[in-house]
Design an enzyme around this catalytic site. Structure first.
Site, PDB file in Angstrom:
ATOM      1  N   CYS A 129      65.420  47.965  57.322  1.00  0.00           N
ATOM      2  CA  CYS A 129      65.984  48.866  56.289  1.00  0.00           C
ATOM      3  C   CYS A 129      67.525  49.250  56.524  1.00  0.00           C
ATOM      4  O   CYS A 129      68.153  49.771  55.398  1.00  0.00           O
ATOM      5  CB  CYS A 129      65.316  50.215  55.977  1.00  0.00           C
ATOM      6  SG  CYS A 129      63.602  50.021  55.734  1.00  0.00           S
ATOM      7  N   ASN A 137      60.386  53.405  49.024  1.00  0.00           N
ATOM      8  CA  ASN A 137      61.205  52.862  50.082  1.00  0.00           C
ATOM      9  C   ASN A 137      61.243  51.454  49.860  1.00  0.00           C
ATOM     10  O   ASN A 137      60.171  50.715  50.162  1.00  0.00           O
ATOM     11  CB  ASN A 137      60.624  53.326  51.390  1.00  0.00           C
ATOM     12  CG  ASN A 137      61.538  52.533  52.491  1.00  0.00           C
ATOM     13  OD1 ASN A 137      62.297  51.679  52.351  1.00  0.00           O
ATOM     14  ND2 ASN A 137      61.132  53.075  53.661  1.00  0.00           N
ATOM     15  N   HIS A 187      69.557  55.700  52.697  1.00  0.00           N
ATOM     16  CA  HIS A 187      68.283  54.985  52.679  1.00  0.00           C
ATOM     17  C   HIS A 187      67.141  55.996  52.128  1.00  0.00           C
ATOM     18  O   HIS A 187      67.083  56.995  52.579  1.00  0.00           O
ATOM     19  CB  HIS A 187      67.897  54.445  54.083  1.00  0.00           C
ATOM     20  CG  HIS A 187      66.461  53.778  54.191  1.00  0.00           C
ATOM     21  ND1 HIS A 187      66.075  52.952  53.087  1.00  0.00           N
ATOM     22  CD2 HIS A 187      65.431  53.845  55.108  1.00  0.00           C
ATOM     23  CE1 HIS A 187      64.787  52.427  53.367  1.00  0.00           C
ATOM     24  NE2 HIS A 187      64.590  53.083  54.620  1.00  0.00           N
TER      25      HIS A 187
HETATM   26  O1  UT7 Z   1      62.481  52.699  56.266  1.00  0.00           O
HETATM   27  C1  UT7 Z   1      61.776  53.448  57.380  1.00  0.00           C
HETATM   28  C2  UT7 Z   1      60.368  53.744  57.189  1.00  0.00           C
HETATM   29  N1  UT7 Z   1      59.708  54.787  57.574  1.00  0.00           N
HETATM   30  C3  UT7 Z   1      59.994  55.926  57.540  1.00  0.00           C
HETATM   31  O2  UT7 Z   1      60.889  56.353  56.930  1.00  0.00           O
HETATM   32  C4  UT7 Z   1      58.724  56.934  57.643  1.00  0.00           C
HETATM   33  C5  UT7 Z   1      59.161  58.051  58.224  1.00  0.00           C
HETATM   34  N2  UT7 Z   1      58.169  59.223  58.413  1.00  0.00           N
HETATM   35  C6  UT7 Z   1      57.590  59.867  57.118  1.00  0.00           C
HETATM   36  O3  UT7 Z   1      58.372  59.704  56.206  1.00  0.00           O
HETATM   37  C7  UT7 Z   1      56.346  60.808  57.471  1.00  0.00           C
HETATM   38  O4  UT7 Z   1      56.097  60.920  58.576  1.00  0.00           O
HETATM   39  C8  UT7 Z   1      55.083  60.293  56.349  1.00  0.00           C
HETATM   40  C9  UT7 Z   1      55.392  60.573  54.952  1.00  0.00           C
HETATM   41  C10 UT7 Z   1      55.024  58.915  56.798  1.00  0.00           C
HETATM   42  C11 UT7 Z   1      54.219  61.388  57.006  1.00  0.00           C
HETATM   43  O5  UT7 Z   1      54.253  62.770  56.609  1.00  0.00           O
HETATM   44  P1  UT7 Z   1      54.014  63.663  57.619  1.00  0.00           P
HETATM   45  O6  UT7 Z   1      54.384  64.900  56.909  1.00  0.00           O
HETATM   46  O7  UT7 Z   1      54.657  63.478  59.023  1.00  0.00           O
HETATM   47  O8  UT7 Z   1      52.481  63.554  57.585  1.00  0.00           O
HETATM   48  P2  UT7 Z   1      51.641  63.407  59.037  1.00  0.00           P
HETATM   49  O9  UT7 Z   1      51.524  62.113  59.362  1.00  0.00           O
HETATM   50  O10 UT7 Z   1      51.984  64.525  59.966  1.00  0.00           O
HETATM   51  O11 UT7 Z   1      50.095  63.948  58.522  1.00  0.00           O
HETATM   52  C12 UT7 Z   1      49.659  65.001  57.907  1.00  0.00           C
HETATM   53  C13 UT7 Z   1      48.487  64.948  57.203  1.00  0.00           C
HETATM   54  C14 UT7 Z   1      47.297  64.201  58.123  1.00  0.00           C
HETATM   55  O12 UT7 Z   1      46.058  64.820  57.854  1.00  0.00           O
HETATM   56  P3  UT7 Z   1      45.570  65.609  59.120  1.00  0.00           P
HETATM   57  O13 UT7 Z   1      45.506  65.116  60.279  1.00  0.00           O
HETATM   58  O14 UT7 Z   1      46.558  66.967  59.179  1.00  0.00           O
HETATM   59  O15 UT7 Z   1      44.150  66.161  58.538  1.00  0.00           O
HETATM   60  C15 UT7 Z   1      47.443  62.845  57.533  1.00  0.00           C
HETATM   61  O16 UT7 Z   1      46.151  62.298  57.795  1.00  0.00           O
HETATM   62  O17 UT7 Z   1      48.451  64.390  56.095  1.00  0.00           O
HETATM   63  C16 UT7 Z   1      47.677  63.382  55.905  1.00  0.00           C
HETATM   64  N3  UT7 Z   1      48.157  62.209  55.221  1.00  0.00           N
HETATM   65  C17 UT7 Z   1      47.912  62.149  53.733  1.00  0.00           C
HETATM   66  N4  UT7 Z   1      47.152  63.120  53.020  1.00  0.00           N
HETATM   67  C18 UT7 Z   1      47.239  62.469  51.787  1.00  0.00           C
HETATM   68  C19 UT7 Z   1      48.948  61.266  55.751  1.00  0.00           C
HETATM   69  N5  UT7 Z   1      49.167  60.381  54.561  1.00  0.00           N
HETATM   70  C20 UT7 Z   1      48.556  61.254  53.448  1.00  0.00           C
HETATM   71  C21 UT7 Z   1      48.681  60.610  51.903  1.00  0.00           C
HETATM   72  N6  UT7 Z   1      47.716  61.417  51.334  1.00  0.00           N
HETATM   73  N7  UT7 Z   1      49.218  59.508  51.508  1.00  0.00           N
END
Ligand code: UT7
Length: 347
Positions: free
Chosen positions: A123, A293, A263
């Site tokens: 990216c 993205n 980005h």
């Molecule tokens: O180009 C570079 C590419 N990558 C990035 O920029 C990614 C950078 N990271 C992020 O944008 C964020 O970390 C994410 C969007 C991927 C995740 O968001 P988060 O606020 O960090 O969520 P998390 O991974 O801490 O998950 C929180 C909860 C979890 O459930 P529990 O364990 O609290 O019960 C996940 O299982 O949200 C859950 N979860 C979802 N729930 C509904 C994760 N994905 C989803 C989803 N829908 N799509």
């Protein structure tokens, strides 16, 4: 990281003179993802800012999107394809493992004289490309460079993994860089990488490390894997740092920035980075709600739309910044002058 290298003695600059963009027609909205995985429109919008993304259909290759964007950028720069010296394609989802997608684009658009190669910096690839293209133009090694950011990352998405499948979309955008007065165009850049985190975001199989076998394909080892939290923290820190380094390279500060074009990965990352730089919301460009993205295409698609919407005027200082798999990062500071102030032919 390359050290800042302001060059007060440079005899010519490199400016963006043409823009083009291409995205697939197929739209995938958040509510459609609710049918695939346990997610909700509310979760995706709140945690990422994304509402919909574009999906490349069969036959809609990275090179096809890249070629359309490149053709439009060349026409916008009022050039002919055979006047192009070099095609750089930033992509991590090329048509083949090799040859370079830039070579396929070269054939498709008829730029027979152009050297062509890909930039693999995920990216951050477009921002890496701006640094490379500007250096080649400033040194006199090239005059007309087409730089493309193009990816079809949804081809490598695991549609059963809710933590990644909601994030990505497909697309391409291109710019033409040409010689300019030294005070115009790309004024500074900062690119870097931290390879110790190369497994924070990667595709485990399909390269020389792990050949694809039916068993690995069944286990989805050909799909992207991401440690989202790690990438998130890295992104918030590095976006601010990279921008400040690029601004220092240009002998400018955050107060000089008219528009920040980051980005488009996650609205929370963008807002945190803008806050760290002290930038108000009206100086931050976002379009991730419509595209998600799009990897290497994200920054140039945002640049294209910002210009098309009249958000950038001649003389403005814009800052581009990207981060991604590698982990890589890159930022560029540009003084926007679409119309040359002197005869480019004599520069
Ligand atoms: O180009 C570079 C590419 N990558 C990035 O920029 C990614 C950078 N990271 C992020 O944008 C964020 O970390 C994410 C969007 C991927 C995740 O968001 P988060 O606020 O960090 O969520 P998390 O991974 O801490 O998950 C929180 C909860 C979890 O459930 P529990 O364990 O609290 O019960 C996940 O299982 O949200 C859950 N979860 C979802 N729930 C509904 C994760 N994905 C989803 C989803 N829908 N799509």
């Amino acid at each position: 990281m390359l050290s800042p290298a302001s060059s007060p003695t440079r005899r010519r600059g490199a400016a963006i003179r043409g823009l083009g963009m291409a995205v697939p027609a197929t739209v995938l909205a958040n509510h459609q993802l609710e049918e695939l995985v346990a997610t909700s429109d509310e979760w995706i919008v709140t945690r990422t800012g994304i509402r919909e993304r574009r999906i490349a259909r069969d036959g809609e290759t990275t090179s096809a999107l890249a070629a359309k964007a490149a053709r439009d950028a060349i026409a916008d720069a009022q050039l002919e394809p055979d006047e192009i010296d070099m095609i750089l394609c930033a992509t991590c989802t090329g048509d083949y493992l090799w040859p370079a997608t830039a070579c396929i684009v070269q054939d498709a658009i008829g730029s027979r004289r152009a050297a062509a190669f890909d930039i693999s910096a995920a990216c951050a690839g477009f921002c890496y490309g701006v640094e490379v293209a500007a250096a080649l133009i400033e040194s006199g090694k090239a005059n007309n460079i087409v730089l493309i950011g193009a990816d079809t990352l949804t081809r490598h998405v695991d549609w059963s993994d809710r933590s990644t499948c909601v994030l990505f979309g497909d697309g391409a955008a291109a710019v033409v860089l040409r010689p300019s007065e030294p005070a115009q165009g790309v004024l500074g850049s900062s690119i870097g990488a931290d390879g110790s985190h190369h497994r924070s975001l990667f595709i485990p199989a399909g390269g020389t490390q792990s050949r694809l076998t039916p068993a690995l394909i069944a286990a989805r080892y050909d799909k992207l894997v991401m440690r989202g939290g790690e990438v998130f923290k890295f992104a918030v820190r590095i976006m601010g740092e990279a921008c400040l380094n690029a601004l220092a390279d240009a002998s400018l500060s955050a107060d000089d920035v008219d528009l920040f074009i980051p980005h488009q990965a996650n609205i929370r990352i963008i807002n945190a980075a803008a806050t760290r730089m002290g930038l108000p919301p009206e100086k931050v460009f976002c379009n991730l709600e419509r595209y998600g993205n799009t990897s290497a295409a994200s920054v140039p698609i945002a640049l294209f739309e910002a210009a098309a919407m009249g958000r950038i005027k001649d003389g403005d200082i814009i800052v581009l910044v990207g981060f991604g798999a590698g982990l890589t990062w890159g930022a560029n500071v540009i003084r926007w002058e679409r119309t040359p102030t002197s005869d480019e032919a004599v520069l």
